[in-house]
Each structure stands twice: as structure tokens, then as C-alpha cells.
Design a protein around this motif. Structure first.
Motif, short mmCIF file in Angstrom:
data_model
loop_
_atom_site.label_atom_id
_atom_site.label_comp_id
_atom_site.label_asym_id
_atom_site.label_seq_id
_atom_site.Cartn_x
_atom_site.Cartn_y
_atom_site.Cartn_z
N ASP A 19 0.84 -1.20 0.00
CA ASP A 19 0.00 0.00 0.00
C ASP A 19 0.88 1.26 0.00
N PRO A 20 1.10 1.87 -1.16
CA PRO A 20 1.97 3.05 -1.23
C PRO A 20 1.43 4.25 -0.45
N ALA A 21 0.12 4.37 -0.36
CA ALA A 21 -0.46 5.48 0.40
C ALA A 21 -0.16 5.32 1.89
N LEU A 22 -0.28 4.10 2.39
CA LEU A 22 0.05 3.84 3.79
C LEU A 22 1.53 4.06 4.05
N LEU A 23 2.37 3.64 3.14
CA LEU A 23 3.81 3.85 3.27
C LEU A 23 4.12 5.34 3.37
N ALA A 24 3.52 6.13 2.51
CA ALA A 24 3.73 7.58 2.53
C ALA A 24 3.22 8.20 3.84
N GLU A 25 2.08 7.72 4.30
CA GLU A 25 1.52 8.24 5.55
C GLU A 25 2.41 7.90 6.75
N LEU A 26 2.90 6.67 6.80
CA LEU A 26 3.79 6.27 7.89
C LEU A 26 5.09 7.07 7.88
N ARG A 27 5.64 7.27 6.69
CA ARG A 27 6.88 8.04 6.57
C ARG A 27 6.65 9.48 7.04
N MET A 28 5.52 10.06 6.63
CA MET A 28 5.21 11.42 7.04
C MET A 28 5.02 11.50 8.56
N ALA A 29 4.36 10.52 9.14
CA ALA A 29 4.17 10.50 10.59
C ALA A 29 5.51 10.42 11.32
N CYS A 31 8.45 11.44 10.17
CA CYS A 31 9.13 12.73 9.99
C CYS A 31 8.50 13.82 10.87
N ASP A 32 7.18 13.83 10.96
CA ASP A 32 6.50 14.82 11.81
C ASP A 32 6.88 14.63 13.27
N SER A 33 6.93 13.39 13.71
CA SER A 33 7.30 13.10 15.10
C SER A 33 8.73 13.55 15.38
N LEU A 34 9.63 13.23 14.47
CA LEU A 34 11.02 13.64 14.64
C LEU A 34 11.14 15.16 14.64
N ALA A 35 10.40 15.83 13.76
CA ALA A 35 10.42 17.29 13.71
C ALA A 35 9.95 17.90 15.02
N ARG A 36 8.91 17.32 15.63
CA ARG A 36 8.42 17.83 16.93
C ARG A 36 9.49 17.69 18.01
N GLN A 37 10.19 16.58 18.00
CA GLN A 37 11.22 16.38 19.03
C GLN A 37 12.42 17.31 18.81
N ILE A 38 12.76 17.55 17.56
CA ILE A 38 13.85 18.50 17.27
C ILE A 38 13.44 19.89 17.74
N ASP A 39 12.18 20.26 17.51
CA ASP A 39 11.69 21.55 18.00
C ASP A 39 11.78 21.63 19.52
N LEU A 40 11.39 20.56 20.20
CA LEU A 40 11.49 20.55 21.67
C LEU A 40 12.94 20.67 22.12
N LEU A 41 13.83 20.00 21.42
CA LEU A 41 15.25 20.10 21.76
C LEU A 41 15.74 21.53 21.57
N ARG A 42 15.34 22.18 20.50
CA ARG A 42 15.75 23.57 20.25
C ARG A 42 15.28 24.50 21.37
N ARG A 43 14.09 24.22 21.90
CA ARG A 43 13.52 25.08 22.94
C ARG A 43 13.92 24.68 24.35
N SER A 44 14.62 23.56 24.50
CA SER A 44 15.02 23.08 25.83
C SER A 44 16.04 24.03 26.45
N ARG A 45 15.80 24.37 27.69
CA ARG A 45 16.71 25.25 28.41
C ARG A 45 17.28 24.59 29.66
N CYS A 46 16.85 23.37 29.91
CA CYS A 46 17.37 22.67 31.08
C CYS A 46 17.71 21.23 30.72
N ASP A 47 18.52 20.61 31.54
CA ASP A 47 18.94 19.23 31.28
C ASP A 47 17.76 18.27 31.21
#
Length: 100
Positions: A19-29, A31-47
Motif C-alpha cells: 500500500d503506497p499510500a500507507l507507506l507515505a503516511e507512515l513516513r510522514m508521521a 518525519c512529523d514526530s522527529l520534527a516535533r522532538q527537534i523543535d522541543l530540543l531547540r527550545r530546551s533550556r534545562c537538562d
């Protein structure tokens, strides 16, 4: 810096089957999850916040068996909050995934 995305692709293909649509959706999910964590890391001010976001990146990588990202997550855990070098590495990894 270029990172190989084949481990992620293999894991996602096993989950999505023909299912190529499911594959694309999983890949996007992923990437979105990783992007959220990178954003949290950028905003982190404490250990504590840095450590929690880094462990989430490591958990995401482990869940999908993405070993290069797990290595990056270990680098994040070993670095200080806000370390621009590791943040650039993570962003480069995400950009590479998004381009493929």
C-alpha cells in the motif's frame, strides 16, 4: 552530511505491505514526530527537558530500527542542552528523510 534512510524504508515497507499510500503516511508521521522532538530540543533550556526529548528521539529510532538516528540520539544525550552542532545534525537527518 547525508544519512541513509534505507533502514526506515525497509521497516515502513514491511508495515505497509503493498500500500503506497500507507507507506507515505507512515513516513510522514515518522518525519512529523522527529520534527516535533527537534523543535522541543531547540527550545530546551534545562537538562531535564533536553533529556526527555532526546529519549523520545531514541525511542522513535528504536521503534523503527533506524540505527543511524539512534547513534544521533546518543550524541544528543551526551551533549549539553541547546548544542547547535547536534541540532544541525538532527535537522540534516530530517531534511534528508524529507527529500527522499
Amino acid at each position: 552530511m547525508v544519512y541513509e534512510a534505507s533502514a526506515l524504508d525497509s521497516t515502513l515497507a514491511a508495515a505497509a505491505g503493498d500500500d503506497p499510500a500507507l507507506l507515505a503516511e507512515l513516513r510522514m508521521a515518522f518525519c512529523d514526530s522527529l520534527a516535533r522532538q527537534i523543535d522541543l530540543l531547540r527550545r530546551s533550556r534545562c537538562d531535564g527537558n533536553w533529556h526527555v526529548a532526546a529519549m523520545r528521539v531514541k525511542g522513535l529510532a528504536a521503534s523503527f530500527q533506524v540505527w543511524p538516528l539512534m547513534v544521533l540520539a546518543d550524541e544528543v544525550l551526551a551533549s549539553a542542552p541547546g548544542d547547535p552542532v547536534i541540532l544541525r545534525k538532527l535537522q540534516a537527518y530530517l531534511d534528508n528523510l524529507s527529500d527522499n
